[in-house]
Design a protein around this motif. Structure first.
Motif, short mmCIF file in Angstrom:
data_model
loop_
_atom_site.label_atom_id
_atom_site.label_comp_id
_atom_site.label_asym_id
_atom_site.label_seq_id
_atom_site.Cartn_x
_atom_site.Cartn_y
_atom_site.Cartn_z
N GLY A 248 29.62 2.62 58.31
CA GLY A 248 31.04 2.39 57.48
C GLY A 248 31.90 2.10 58.41
N ASN A 249 31.95 2.32 59.65
CA ASN A 249 33.18 1.73 60.71
C ASN A 249 33.09 0.18 60.90
N ASN A 250 31.74 -0.23 60.58
CA ASN A 250 31.57 -1.96 60.67
C ASN A 250 30.60 -2.31 59.65
N PRO A 251 31.33 -2.23 58.14
CA PRO A 251 30.18 -2.54 57.15
C PRO A 251 29.78 -3.99 57.03
#
Length: 339
Positions: A248-251
């Protein structure tokens, strides 16, 4: 693959839906086709496709519009589909400038009815048609499913992007495996009369000039319909699943924590419009009279499919050469319209 898998094909009387239904029946699937047989283009062409399908023993047809929610639900409840392939849509970039409401009805509300039916009458896999149009203003080539696609340039493209977002939501909320397929400029026999190949062929044979937009500098990743169909069939049993590496930090736009996937299906070989016309002239044995025109609203200058994920996951890459595909279309056109 099991001989008894039952597949719903929406838009079965359409160009891709017809070819897909035919191939699925040949491969031992039971196919239920639905279509509203609208008059966006000549309904006789749709009826001709259906006449070919209706003689197949494993094909059945229902005239249903995706907006008829109760009939859709009833069909799902009765038939108990293993797979659903949603191809029914209001197609065409240019028409979306003229009749935007048709796109919201068919592509958004209609698709919602399919998602709801898959929610209440679970299926193994929902595969649906997206489009290369979702890449919009993107200019980094080739187009990758891992790129952000938040800048559509037509309402048609926006509805196809909406389909991907809606599918993701249902994959997340109801654990429905969904796979979106971005098709790149599909052509071939029984093709749509609003597409360039059909329009050009008709005009050239009638000794009328053709409109060449963007002065012929447009590039398209033309993809033969049999390659599209093969890609769809290979992906049906390749059921979308959550990606363990999704972050989710780098979707990643093409995968998810939900059972959701996206693929490009394209020839991975953009062709300049003037070269496409030259190939058509060769197949017809006639020269085209050309009206050079500026690019149209809603059109993009180029498309180019990155198909690495398709190759990696199902070992398939579209490869029909343009001259071969165009010749097959021309042979069909001449036979069909000289009956």
């Amino acid at each position: 693959m099991s001989q008894t898998k039952k597949v719903l094909v929406t838009g079965a009387a359409g160009f891709i839906g017809f070819h897909l239904s035919q191939k699925l029946c040949q491969q031992g699937f039971e196919v239920v086709g639905i279509d509203n047989l609208n008059d966006y283009y000549d309904p006789n062409l749709k009826k001709s496709r259906l006449d070919i399908l209706k003689v197949l023993s494993t094909f059945s047809f229902h005239k249903i519009d995706l907006l008829e929610k109760e009939r859709i639900d009833q069909l799902f409840e009765t038939e108990k589909f293993h797979y659903v392939v949603n191809l029914a849509a209001q197609a065409g970039v240019r028409y979306s400038l003229v009749n935007p409401y048709a796109y919201i009805d068919a592509n958004v509300t209609g698709f919602l009815n399919i998602l709801e039916a898959c929610r209440h009458y679970p299926v193994e896999h929902l595969v649906y048609a997206s489009s290369s149009s979702v890449y919009g203003a993107n200019s980094k080539m080739p187009f990758s499913v891992h790129h952000n696609v938040d800048h559509p340039v037509s309402l048609y493209a926006a509805t196809k992007k909406s389909n991907e977002l809606m599918a993701h939501t249902y994959s997340n909320l109801y654990n429905i495996p969904t796979t979106g397929l971005r098709f790149f400029t599909v052509y071939g026999p029984y093709g749509r009369p609003d597409m360039a190949l059909f329009l050009f062929t008709k005009a050239i044979l009638e000794n009328r000039p053709i409109d060449v937009y963007n002065n012929g500098e447009m590039k398209r990743d033309f993809t033969y319909v049999d390659d599209i169909v093969e890609g769809v069939i290979k992906l049906l049993p390749h059921v979308a699943s959550p990606s363990p590496s999704w972050d989710g930090n780098n979707p990643d736009a093409a995968s998810s924590f939900a059972p959701y996937a996206l693929y490009n299906i394209g020839n991975n070989n953009p062709v300049k419009l003037l070269d496409f016309i030259s190939t058509l002239e060769q197949a017809l044995g006639m020269e085209a009279q050309k009206n050079m025109m500026p690019i149209q609203d809603g059109d993009v200058p180029a498309t180019f499919a990155d198909v690495d994920d398709l190759i990696k996951d199902v070992g398939f890459k579209p490869a029909t050469p343009l001259i071969e595909g165009i010749q097959k279309f021309v042979d069909w056109y001449r036979e069909y319209y000289t009956k």
